[in-house]
Design an enzyme around this catalytic site. Structure first.
Site, mmCIF file in Angstrom:
data_model
loop_
_atom_site.group_PDB
_atom_site.id
_atom_site.type_symbol
_atom_site.label_atom_id
_atom_site.label_comp_id
_atom_site.label_asym_id
_atom_site.label_seq_id
_atom_site.Cartn_x
_atom_site.Cartn_y
_atom_site.Cartn_z
ATOM 1 N N SER A 189 -23.640 -106.493 -11.540
ATOM 2 C CA SER A 189 -22.743 -105.362 -10.210
ATOM 3 C C SER A 189 -21.649 -105.615 -10.527
ATOM 4 O O SER A 189 -20.762 -105.735 -9.588
ATOM 5 C CB SER A 189 -23.486 -106.250 -9.259
ATOM 6 O OG SER A 189 -24.510 -105.837 -8.794
ATOM 7 N N ARG A 190 -21.078 -105.590 -12.223
ATOM 8 C CA ARG A 190 -19.339 -105.920 -12.330
ATOM 9 C C ARG A 190 -19.017 -107.386 -11.657
ATOM 10 O O ARG A 190 -17.434 -107.795 -11.606
ATOM 11 C CB ARG A 190 -18.671 -104.881 -11.657
ATOM 12 C CG ARG A 190 -18.430 -103.777 -12.228
ATOM 13 C CD ARG A 190 -19.131 -103.723 -13.894
ATOM 14 N NE ARG A 190 -18.293 -102.300 -14.432
ATOM 15 C CZ ARG A 190 -20.103 -101.975 -14.865
ATOM 16 N NH1 ARG A 190 -21.224 -101.991 -14.794
ATOM 17 N NH2 ARG A 190 -19.698 -100.215 -15.136
ATOM 18 N N LEU A 191 -19.914 -108.281 -11.224
ATOM 19 C CA LEU A 191 -19.268 -109.908 -10.775
ATOM 20 C C LEU A 191 -19.464 -110.498 -11.848
ATOM 21 O O LEU A 191 -19.817 -111.356 -12.724
ATOM 22 C CB LEU A 191 -20.329 -110.336 -9.136
ATOM 23 C CG LEU A 191 -20.039 -109.376 -8.395
ATOM 24 C CD1 LEU A 191 -21.021 -109.970 -7.577
ATOM 25 C CD2 LEU A 191 -19.020 -108.837 -7.951
#
Length: 217
Positions: A189-191
Protein backbone atom coordinates in the site's frame (compact mmCIF):
# COMPACT_ATOMS: atom_id res chain seq x y z
CA UNK A 1 2.66 4.11 -26.74
CA UNK A 2 3.19 2.24 -23.47
CA UNK A 3 1.10 3.60 -20.61
CA UNK A 4 3.88 3.73 -18.01
CA UNK A 5 1.63 5.60 -15.56
CA UNK A 6 -0.41 2.42 -15.22
CA UNK A 7 2.54 0.25 -14.17
CA UNK A 8 2.03 -1.02 -10.64
CA UNK A 9 3.85 -3.27 -8.19
CA UNK A 10 2.95 -4.27 -4.65
CA UNK A 11 5.98 -4.46 -2.34
CA UNK A 12 5.51 -7.32 0.09
CA UNK A 13 8.83 -9.15 0.50
CA UNK A 14 10.07 -7.87 3.88
CA UNK A 15 9.89 -5.19 6.55
CA UNK A 16 12.32 -2.89 8.34
CA UNK A 17 11.68 -1.74 11.88
CA UNK A 18 13.71 0.00 14.53
CA UNK A 19 13.92 -2.98 16.88
CA UNK A 20 15.28 -5.38 14.25
CA UNK A 21 17.70 -2.95 12.60
CA UNK A 22 21.28 -2.32 13.71
CA UNK A 23 22.10 0.78 15.74
CA UNK A 24 25.21 1.21 13.56
CA UNK A 25 24.26 2.00 9.93
CA UNK A 26 27.44 0.38 8.59
CA UNK A 27 26.37 -2.94 10.14
CA UNK A 28 22.89 -2.53 8.66
CA UNK A 29 24.43 -1.85 5.25
CA UNK A 30 26.71 -4.87 5.54
CA UNK A 31 23.78 -7.11 6.40
CA UNK A 32 21.75 -5.91 3.42
CA UNK A 33 24.70 -6.10 1.02
CA UNK A 34 25.43 -9.69 2.09
CA UNK A 35 21.77 -10.57 1.64
CA UNK A 36 21.78 -9.03 -1.85
CA UNK A 37 24.87 -11.07 -2.78
CA UNK A 38 23.34 -14.27 -1.34
CA UNK A 39 20.13 -13.63 -3.30
CA UNK A 40 22.09 -13.42 -6.58
CA UNK A 41 20.86 -9.91 -7.23
CA UNK A 42 22.44 -8.71 -10.52
CA UNK A 43 25.53 -6.63 -9.72
CA UNK A 44 24.74 -6.09 -6.02
CA UNK A 45 27.90 -3.97 -5.82
CA UNK A 46 26.61 -1.39 -8.33
CA UNK A 47 25.83 2.04 -6.92
CA UNK A 48 24.83 5.42 -8.32
CA UNK A 49 27.18 8.30 -7.49
CA UNK A 50 25.69 11.82 -7.57
CA UNK A 51 27.90 14.91 -7.68
CA UNK A 52 27.23 18.62 -8.22
CA UNK A 53 29.17 20.92 -10.54
CA UNK A 54 30.15 24.53 -9.88
CA UNK A 55 27.06 25.65 -11.86
CA UNK A 56 24.94 23.66 -9.35
CA UNK A 57 23.84 21.11 -11.96
CA UNK A 58 23.82 17.57 -10.52
CA UNK A 59 24.99 14.51 -12.44
CA UNK A 60 24.85 10.79 -11.75
CA UNK A 61 26.61 7.65 -12.96
CA UNK A 62 26.83 4.01 -11.91
CA UNK A 63 30.10 2.71 -10.45
CA UNK A 64 31.09 -0.37 -8.45
CA UNK A 65 31.80 -0.26 -4.72
CA UNK A 66 35.23 -1.74 -3.99
CA UNK A 67 35.39 -1.52 -0.22
CA UNK A 68 33.63 -0.35 2.93
CA UNK A 69 34.63 0.00 6.57
CA UNK A 70 34.33 2.49 9.39
CA UNK A 71 36.18 5.05 7.25
CA UNK A 72 33.56 5.01 4.50
CA UNK A 73 32.62 3.69 1.06
CA UNK A 74 35.37 3.28 -1.56
CA UNK A 75 35.39 3.17 -5.36
CA UNK A 76 38.00 3.76 -8.08
CA UNK A 77 37.86 5.85 -11.22
CA UNK A 78 39.55 8.40 -13.48
CA UNK A 79 40.29 11.61 -11.55
CA UNK A 80 40.01 13.63 -14.77
CA UNK A 81 36.45 12.42 -15.44
CA UNK A 82 33.43 14.63 -14.96
CA UNK A 83 32.79 13.22 -11.50
CA UNK A 84 36.44 13.76 -10.60
CA UNK A 85 36.34 17.38 -11.71
CA UNK A 86 33.09 17.98 -9.85
CA UNK A 87 34.41 16.38 -6.67
CA UNK A 88 37.51 18.58 -6.89
CA UNK A 89 35.26 21.64 -6.75
CA UNK A 90 32.61 20.26 -4.38
CA UNK A 91 33.61 17.25 -2.24
CA UNK A 92 30.06 16.43 -1.12
CA UNK A 93 28.34 13.52 -2.88
CA UNK A 94 25.51 11.02 -2.54
CA UNK A 95 25.44 7.27 -3.24
CA UNK A 96 22.50 4.98 -3.87
CA UNK A 97 22.13 1.21 -4.02
CA UNK A 98 18.92 -0.20 -5.51
CA UNK A 99 18.38 -3.92 -5.03
CA UNK A 100 15.20 -4.27 -7.04
CA UNK A 101 14.61 -7.96 -6.35
CA UNK A 102 14.74 -7.36 -2.59
CA UNK A 103 12.65 -4.16 -2.83
CA UNK A 104 15.39 -2.24 -1.03
CA UNK A 105 17.20 1.07 -1.45
CA UNK A 106 20.16 2.44 0.51
CA UNK A 107 21.06 6.12 0.25
CA UNK A 108 24.32 7.50 1.65
CA UNK A 109 25.51 11.12 1.85
CA UNK A 110 28.79 12.61 2.97
CA UNK A 111 32.10 14.19 2.06
CA UNK A 112 34.51 12.55 -0.39
CA UNK A 113 38.29 12.43 -0.38
CA UNK A 114 40.91 10.57 -2.38
CA UNK A 115 42.32 7.40 -0.86
CA UNK A 116 46.09 7.10 -0.38
CA UNK A 117 48.39 6.42 -3.31
CA UNK A 118 49.34 3.13 -1.67
CA UNK A 119 45.71 2.01 -1.52
CA UNK A 120 45.14 3.01 -5.14
CA UNK A 121 48.29 1.18 -6.23
CA UNK A 122 47.28 -2.00 -4.40
CA UNK A 123 43.85 -2.11 -5.99
CA UNK A 124 45.10 -1.15 -9.45
CA UNK A 125 47.60 -4.00 -9.53
CA UNK A 126 44.89 -6.46 -8.46
CA UNK A 127 42.86 -5.71 -11.60
CA UNK A 128 42.95 -7.82 -14.79
CA UNK A 129 45.55 -6.72 -17.33
CA UNK A 130 43.00 -5.46 -19.86
CA UNK A 131 41.37 -3.28 -17.17
CA UNK A 132 44.75 -1.79 -16.25
CA UNK A 133 45.45 -1.01 -19.91
CA UNK A 134 41.94 0.42 -20.23
CA UNK A 135 42.67 2.93 -17.47
CA UNK A 136 45.41 4.33 -19.70
CA UNK A 137 43.47 4.01 -22.97
CA UNK A 138 40.28 5.87 -22.03
CA UNK A 139 40.33 9.68 -21.60
CA UNK A 140 37.14 9.37 -19.57
CA UNK A 141 34.38 11.92 -20.20
CA UNK A 142 36.29 13.55 -23.09
CA UNK A 143 34.87 13.73 -26.61
CA UNK A 144 36.54 11.26 -29.01
CA UNK A 145 36.04 10.77 -32.75
CA UNK A 146 35.09 7.10 -32.48
CA UNK A 147 35.73 3.77 -30.82
CA UNK A 148 38.86 3.40 -32.94
CA UNK A 149 40.55 5.93 -30.65
CA UNK A 150 40.13 3.59 -27.67
CA UNK A 151 41.28 0.55 -29.61
CA UNK A 152 44.37 2.37 -30.88
CA UNK A 153 45.17 3.70 -27.42
CA UNK A 154 44.82 0.24 -25.89
CA UNK A 155 47.15 -1.23 -28.50
CA UNK A 156 49.70 1.54 -27.95
CA UNK A 157 49.76 1.28 -24.17
CA UNK A 158 49.69 -2.50 -24.32
CA UNK A 159 52.83 -2.47 -26.46
CA UNK A 160 54.45 0.12 -24.21
CA UNK A 161 53.76 -1.51 -20.83
CA UNK A 162 53.43 -5.20 -21.83
CA UNK A 163 52.37 -7.17 -18.74
CA UNK A 164 53.14 -4.56 -16.09
CA UNK A 165 51.37 -1.24 -16.66
CA UNK A 166 51.84 1.20 -13.75
CA UNK A 167 48.91 3.01 -12.22
CA UNK A 168 48.14 6.15 -14.26
CA UNK A 169 48.61 9.36 -12.27
CA UNK A 170 45.06 10.37 -13.19
CA UNK A 171 43.46 7.18 -11.82
CA UNK A 172 42.75 6.14 -8.23
CA UNK A 173 40.28 5.77 -5.41
CA UNK A 174 37.74 7.92 -3.65
CA UNK A 175 36.21 7.35 -0.23
CA UNK A 176 32.90 8.85 0.90
CA UNK A 177 32.69 9.36 4.66
CA UNK A 178 28.99 9.09 5.51
CA UNK A 179 27.15 11.51 7.73
CA UNK A 180 23.68 10.43 6.61
CA UNK A 181 22.26 7.00 5.71
CA UNK A 182 18.76 6.03 4.65
CA UNK A 183 17.42 2.49 4.40
CA UNK A 184 14.21 1.97 2.42
CA UNK A 185 12.21 -1.26 2.39
CA UNK A 186 9.22 -1.50 0.09
CA UNK A 187 5.90 -2.30 1.85
CA UNK A 188 2.34 -2.94 0.82
CA UNK A 189 0.00 0.00 0.00
CA UNK A 190 3.01 2.28 -0.49
CA UNK A 191 3.44 2.50 3.29
CA UNK A 192 7.14 1.79 2.96
CA UNK A 193 9.63 1.49 5.81
CA UNK A 194 12.24 4.25 5.79
CA UNK A 195 14.92 4.68 8.47
CA UNK A 196 17.39 7.54 8.55
CA UNK A 197 20.68 7.54 10.47
CA UNK A 198 22.22 10.98 11.09
CA UNK A 199 25.69 11.57 12.54
CA UNK A 200 25.68 13.81 15.60
CA UNK A 201 28.78 15.44 17.05
CA UNK A 202 28.77 15.65 20.84
CA UNK A 203 30.72 18.83 21.60
CA UNK A 204 31.20 18.07 25.28
CA UNK A 205 32.95 14.73 24.75
CA UNK A 206 34.05 15.19 21.11
CA UNK A 207 32.29 11.90 20.33
CA UNK A 208 30.17 11.05 17.32
CA UNK A 209 26.86 9.27 17.66
CA UNK A 210 24.36 7.92 15.14
CA UNK A 211 20.72 8.82 15.73
CA UNK A 212 18.07 6.64 14.08
CA UNK A 213 14.68 8.02 13.02
CA UNK A 214 11.74 6.77 11.00
CA UNK A 215 10.71 8.93 8.06
CA UNK A 216 7.35 8.93 6.34
CA UNK A 217 7.72 7.23 2.95
Amino acid sequence: MTNIAALRKSYERAELNEDASHADPLKQFEQWLKEAIAADVPEPNAMTVATVASNLRPSTRVVLIKGYDERGITWFTNYDSRKGQELAGNPFAALQFHWVELERVVRIEGVVEKVSAEESDAYFHSRPLDSRIGAWASPQSQVISGRGVLVANAARYGAQFLLNPPRPPHWGGYRLKPDNWQFWQGRKSRLHDRLRYSLQNLSETNEQLWTRERLAP
